[in-house]
Design a protein around this motif. Structure first.
Motif, PDB file in Angstrom:
ATOM      1  N   GLU A 251     -17.139  42.970  88.936  1.00 35.26           N
ATOM      2  CA  GLU A 251     -15.686  42.512  88.848  1.00 35.26           C
ATOM      3  C   GLU A 251     -15.127  43.002  87.481  1.00 35.26           C
ATOM      4  N   ASP A 252     -14.537  42.088  86.896  1.00 38.27           N
ATOM      5  CA  ASP A 252     -13.021  42.486  86.044  1.00 38.27           C
ATOM      6  C   ASP A 252     -14.484  41.284  84.701  1.00 38.27           C
ATOM      7  N   ARG A 253     -15.431  41.608  84.077  1.00 36.07           N
ATOM      8  CA  ARG A 253     -16.082  41.624  83.288  1.00 36.07           C
ATOM      9  C   ARG A 253     -17.027  42.641  83.230  1.00 36.07           C
ATOM     10  N   VAL A 254     -18.166  42.424  81.605  1.00 31.97           N
ATOM     11  CA  VAL A 254     -18.606  43.228  81.533  1.00 31.97           C
ATOM     12  C   VAL A 254     -19.938  43.066  81.059  1.00 31.97           C
ATOM     13  N   PHE A 255     -21.102  43.084  81.559  1.00 37.03           N
ATOM     14  CA  PHE A 255     -22.235  42.381  81.056  1.00 37.03           C
ATOM     15  C   PHE A 255     -23.384  43.457  80.156  1.00 37.03           C
ATOM     16  N   GLU A 256     -23.256  42.888  79.630  1.00 39.45           N
ATOM     17  CA  GLU A 256     -24.685  43.241  78.473  1.00 39.45           C
ATOM     18  C   GLU A 256     -26.307  43.141  79.031  1.00 39.45           C
ATOM     19  N   VAL A 257     -26.913  43.539  79.618  1.00 41.85           N
ATOM     20  CA  VAL A 257     -27.932  43.255  80.483  1.00 41.85           C
ATOM     21  C   VAL A 257     -28.988  44.063  79.512  1.00 41.85           C
ATOM     22  N   ARG A 258     -29.660  43.136  78.963  1.00 40.13           N
ATOM     23  CA  ARG A 258     -31.326  43.524  78.703  1.00 40.13           C
ATOM     24  C   ARG A 258     -32.432  43.344  79.446  1.00 40.13           C
ATOM     25  N   THR A 259     -33.868  43.962  79.020  1.00 44.71           N
ATOM     26  CA  THR A 259     -34.524  43.325  79.706  1.00 44.71           C
ATOM     27  C   THR A 259     -36.031  43.367  79.121  1.00 44.71           C
ATOM     28  N   ALA A 260     -36.910  42.825  79.652  1.00 47.65           N
ATOM     29  CA  ALA A 260     -38.201  42.515  78.932  1.00 47.65           C
ATOM     30  C   ALA A 260     -39.922  42.425  80.363  1.00 47.65           C
ATOM     31  N   PRO A 261     -40.463  42.917  80.740  1.00 47.35           N
ATOM     32  CA  PRO A 261     -41.556  43.676  81.796  1.00 47.35           C
ATOM     33  C   PRO A 261     -42.210  42.045  81.755  1.00 47.35           C
ATOM     34  N   VAL A 262     -42.532  41.362  82.413  1.00 49.84           N
ATOM     35  CA  VAL A 262     -43.108  40.434  82.650  1.00 49.84           C
ATOM     36  C   VAL A 262     -44.781  40.176  82.592  1.00 49.84           C
ATOM     37  N   ARG A 263     -45.683  39.826  81.685  1.00 54.36           N
ATOM     38  CA  ARG A 263     -47.109  40.616  82.389  1.00 54.36           C
ATOM     39  C   ARG A 263     -48.050  39.316  81.857  1.00 54.36           C
ATOM     40  N   GLU A 264     -48.942  39.826  83.383  1.00 54.74           N
ATOM     41  CA  GLU A 264     -50.503  39.095  83.557  1.00 54.74           C
ATOM     42  C   GLU A 264     -51.298  39.751  82.745  1.00 54.74           C
TER      43      GLU A 264
ATOM     44  N   THR B 173     -17.084  40.724  77.213  1.00 55.71           N
ATOM     45  CA  THR B 173     -15.690  41.227  77.658  1.00 55.71           C
ATOM     46  C   THR B 173     -14.864  41.173  76.224  1.00 55.71           C
ATOM     47  N   GLU B 174     -14.846  40.132  76.144  1.00 60.65           N
ATOM     48  CA  GLU B 174     -13.887  39.938  75.014  1.00 60.65           C
ATOM     49  C   GLU B 174     -14.690  40.712  73.710  1.00 60.65           C
ATOM     50  N   ARG B 175     -16.125  40.906  73.291  1.00 63.42           N
ATOM     51  CA  ARG B 175     -16.228  41.852  72.277  1.00 63.42           C
ATOM     52  C   ARG B 175     -15.792  43.377  73.209  1.00 63.42           C
ATOM     53  N   ARG B 176     -15.954  43.910  74.161  1.00 64.67           N
ATOM     54  CA  ARG B 176     -15.560  45.276  74.295  1.00 64.67           C
ATOM     55  C   ARG B 176     -13.242  45.576  74.154  1.00 64.67           C
ATOM     56  N   GLU B 177     -13.227  44.110  74.985  1.00 62.92           N
ATOM     57  CA  GLU B 177     -11.813  44.092  74.553  1.00 62.92           C
ATOM     58  C   GLU B 177     -11.328  44.866  73.041  1.00 62.92           C
ATOM     59  N   ARG B 178     -12.202  44.116  72.234  1.00 72.68           N
ATOM     60  CA  ARG B 178     -10.858  44.288  70.613  1.00 72.68           C
ATOM     61  C   ARG B 178     -12.160  45.178  70.275  1.00 72.68           C
ATOM     62  N   GLU B 179     -13.997  46.295  71.002  1.00 73.44           N
ATOM     63  CA  GLU B 179     -14.025  47.677  70.081  1.00 73.44           C
ATOM     64  C   GLU B 179     -12.702  47.868  70.856  1.00 73.44           C
ATOM     65  N   GLU B 180     -12.138  48.189  72.093  1.00 74.92           N
ATOM     66  CA  GLU B 180     -10.860  49.445  72.668  1.00 74.92           C
ATOM     67  C   GLU B 180      -9.535  49.160  71.890  1.00 74.92           C
ATOM     68  N   GLU B 181      -9.414  48.118  70.797  1.00 73.68           N
ATOM     69  CA  GLU B 181      -8.248  48.206  70.135  1.00 73.68           C
ATOM     70  C   GLU B 181      -8.218  48.607  69.238  1.00 73.68           C
ATOM     71  N   LEU B 182      -9.681  48.225  68.234  1.00 73.62           N
ATOM     72  CA  LEU B 182     -10.094  48.984  66.961  1.00 73.62           C
ATOM     73  C   LEU B 182      -9.918  50.613  67.346  1.00 73.62           C
ATOM     74  N   GLN B 183     -10.497  50.918  69.137  1.00 69.94           N
ATOM     75  CA  GLN B 183     -10.645  52.425  69.546  1.00 69.94           C
ATOM     76  C   GLN B 183      -9.136  52.696  69.018  1.00 69.94           C
ATOM     77  N   ARG B 184      -8.592  51.671  69.645  1.00 70.87           N
ATOM     78  CA  ARG B 184      -6.836  52.153  69.533  1.00 70.87           C
ATOM     79  C   ARG B 184      -6.137  52.435  68.202  1.00 70.87           C
ATOM     80  N   GLN B 185      -6.637  51.284  67.510  1.00 74.05           N
ATOM     81  CA  GLN B 185      -6.190  51.788  65.935  1.00 74.05           C
ATOM     82  C   GLN B 185      -6.775  53.573  65.893  1.00 74.05           C
ATOM     83  N   ASN B 186      -8.409  53.400  65.217  1.00 71.73           N
ATOM     84  CA  ASN B 186      -8.177  54.993  65.006  1.00 71.73           C
ATOM     85  C   ASN B 186      -7.608  55.648  65.373  1.00 71.73           C
ATOM     86  N   GLU B 187      -6.992  55.887  66.706  1.00 74.33           N
ATOM     87  CA  GLU B 187      -6.172  56.884  67.086  1.00 74.33           C
ATOM     88  C   GLU B 187      -5.763  57.050  66.458  1.00 74.33           C
TER      89      GLU B 187
END
Length: 602
Positions: free
Chosen positions: A358-371, A386-400
């Motif tokens: 949708e309008d969000r970004v998720f970081e997905v971390r996975t782990a196997p469940v073992r028996e 999402t908010e962290r990505r927005e901050r990083e994009e702003e930093l990228q624009r500053q870099n440019e």
């Protein structure tokens, strides 16, 4: 069933043993004319025939009877000792019942009398083909039987043939019968006394087993069932069975054939898995800023919950109980991404990926469940970034913007300096003056300042993408690219750091160049590992305590004509990575620059 002879397509090697070379040559010529697959080799005696058989493989032996030394029967007996199944045809001019009887007793394949006409070679060729085809067919059948026995012997269970009756009377059983049931194969099959449906199949599963098999046979030729048995020792086990119907030529069901294996441990793991799900459910229900997904081996969501669903137009109830492809709000592209994550997790690998939804970004971390060491499910934790990505994009624009500014400054400053450099060259060609020498020195310093200022501006950019970089090889590359004279390098750092390779290279080159410039060409530079980073040290006089706070400031230098930006650039590169750089005293009393806060690649 008699094995069907397969046509021979490859060459047929024939060893022809006869002490009359002219007759043998003629016979070989006739045989090769009869069939171009024949490749005939001639030897004059049984002794030489045995030697050739010891060296190479032949498909058939033809031998005369009367030969000097060893006769045809004696040669046959010698061949049978080493090659009991090799086709052997006695082709002799001496025809008698006694010779024929001795040849049959010795194991001859065929017996043909020599005649004076050409028709005998057509007969001989036919006998050779028949003998070789029969021999190869027997060999193929024996090999197939061996492979089948090997396969059955290695199966983790038993194969069977039984009648389609409620008691399931077994006609044949093979494989791990006793390990599976406690009964021997002889006790179960035929009239051995133990009836599968009465004595082994669990009483509570008999009716359902019969109904399931009959229903699946009515729908098709095969069936699969899961049920319990009671072993000879009274132990209850879970079985998985797959079988098919065997039909007569008129379509009547004649018998069932199939495979049975023990799945008791799998059933126990499933029961344990059901108990452990409550732990993950508690985690899911209390997870903030994201979501927790518990996925079974069929990519079906068993548990879905978390606070990350609040800003979405999706609820856990829209997902739980469905496989990935069944979730209506998941796009085709998202389904492919998630299925790839599931496959990796169920294969035993932990994953870390970013997934837009949708309008969000998720970081997905996975782990196997073992028996008990086996992967039985996957745990996926999605965190809203999402908010962290927005901050990083702003930093990228500053870099440019910073990069664009650096390019403008580079162009606007370098052009006048290049003009001045050219004018100086023209002036020195017309006159020689100390004033021009001083002007040239100032120009060189100005150009160096421009280079360092641009480097400082560019290296101050935030690092948005890092890669694993092995520290020792890149240190050695930097050492080779810096004028180090007779200096010595010692590296004790074999880890990989997460960094921008080119900017890490400049950081190391500046620290190496700083040691050579401030200590001298015979300096010893050491690079080593810290708990959360690395250090670059030298054996020079060191840096006085009062200056250790100011060495990273732009313009600081104790070397004449040095711009003083080298360590400032080091500080900017470290800061762009999120690292810290400090200076202290080395073990030998020199300067030691420590870079900490570094992430290692594991």
């Amino acid at each position: 069933m008699v094995a069907q002879m397969e046509p021979i397509t490859e060459p047929i090697r024939v060893l022809y043993v006869d002490d009359e070379p002219e007759f043998a040559e003629m016979a070989a010529t006739f045989l090769e004319r009869e069939d171009d697959r024949f490749d005939v080799e001639i030897v004059p005696s049984g002794t030489e025939g045995s030697a050739r058989l010891a060296d190479e493989a032949f498909d058939c032996v033809i031998s005369d009877y009367e030969m000097p030394g060893r006769n045809g029967i004696e040669f046959l007996q010698a061949v049978r000792d080493d090659h009991p199944d090799l086709p052997f045809i006695l082709h002799t001019g001496k025809g008698s019942e006694e010779v024929a009887s001795d040849a049959i007793s010795a194991g001859v394949t065929d017996y043909i009398q020599k005649k004076g006409n050409a028709d005998q070679y057509a007969l001989l060729a036919n006998r050779i083909l028949n003998a070789v085809e029969a021999h190869r067919s027997r060999r193929i059948a024996a090999e197939r039987t061996r492979r089948l026995e090997t396969l059955i012997g290695n199966l983790p269970g038993m194969v069977y043939r039984c009648r389609n009756e409620p008691e399931w009377p077994m006609e044949t059983v093979r494989g791990e019968v006793e390990a599976l049931t406690g009964y021997s194969a002889g006790a179960i099959e035929g009239d051995g006394g133990v009836v599968w449906g009465d004595d082994i199949l669990h009483p509570d599963d008999r009716e359902e087993m019969w109904a399931t098999v009959q229903a699946e046979l009515s729908a098709g030729d095969t069936f699969e069932v899961t049920y319990r048995i009671i072993t000879e020792g009274g132990e209850t086990k879970w079985m998985w069975e797959r079988g098919r119907g065997v039909y007569t030529d008129d379509g009547e069901l004649d018998a069932l054939e199939g495979f049975i294996t023990d799945i008791t441990e799998r059933k126990q793991r499933e029961q344990e898995l059901a108990k452990s799900e409550s732990r993950y459910r508690t985690l899911a229900e209390n997870f903030p800023n994201g979501a927790v997904f518990y996925v079974d081996g069929e990519f079906r969501y068993e548990i879905v919950s978390g606070g990350g669903f609040d800003p979405l137009d999706t609820a856990p109830d829209d997902i739980v109980g469905h496989s990935v492809s069944e979730v209506e709000r998941f796009s085709e592209e998202l389904v492919e991404t998630i299925e790839a994550i599931h496959e990796a997790t169920l294969a035993g690998r932990s994953e870390r990926v970013e997934v837009p939804y949708e309008d969000r970004v998720f970081e997905v971390r996975t782990a196997p469940v073992r028996e008990d060491g086996d992967v039985v499910a996957g745990l996926h934790i999605a965190r809203d970034i999402t908010e962290r990505r927005e901050r990083e994009e702003e930093l990228q624009r500053q870099n440019e913007r910073l990069e664009k500014f650096a390019k403008v400054v580079s162009h606007d400053l370098r052009n006048p300096l290049n003009v001045v450099e050219g004018r100086l060259e023209l002036a020195r060609a017309e006159c020689d003056s100390d004033q021009l020498v001083e002007a040239e020195s100032a120009l060189e310093r100005g150009q160096a300042l421009v280079d360092d200022l641009l480097s400082l501006a560019r290296e101050g950019k935030v690092v948005t993408e890092a890669e694993p970089v092995l520290l020792k090889p890149i240190v050695e590359q930097c050492w080779a690219s810096v004028e180090t004279g007779d200096a010595t390098l010692n590296v004790d750092a074999d880890q990989a750091v997460m960094a921008d390779r080119s900017r890490l290279k400049q950081l190391l080159e500046n620290l190496i160049r700083n040691a050579v410039d401030h200590v001298g060409p015979e300096v010893t530079v050491e690079v080593g590992r810290l708990a959360d980073g690395f250090y670059v040290a030298d054996d020079g006089p060191g840096i006085v305590a009062n200056d250790q706070e100011t060495v990273f400031e732009s313009g600081y230098s104790t070397v004449p004509d040095n711009t003083g930006f080298g360590l400032a650039i080091v500080d900017e590169i470290a800061d762009a990575h999120g690292w810290n750089v400090t200076v202290t005293e080395s073990a030998s009393g020199g300067a030691r620059f420590e870079i900490t806060g570094v992430q290692f690649d594991t």
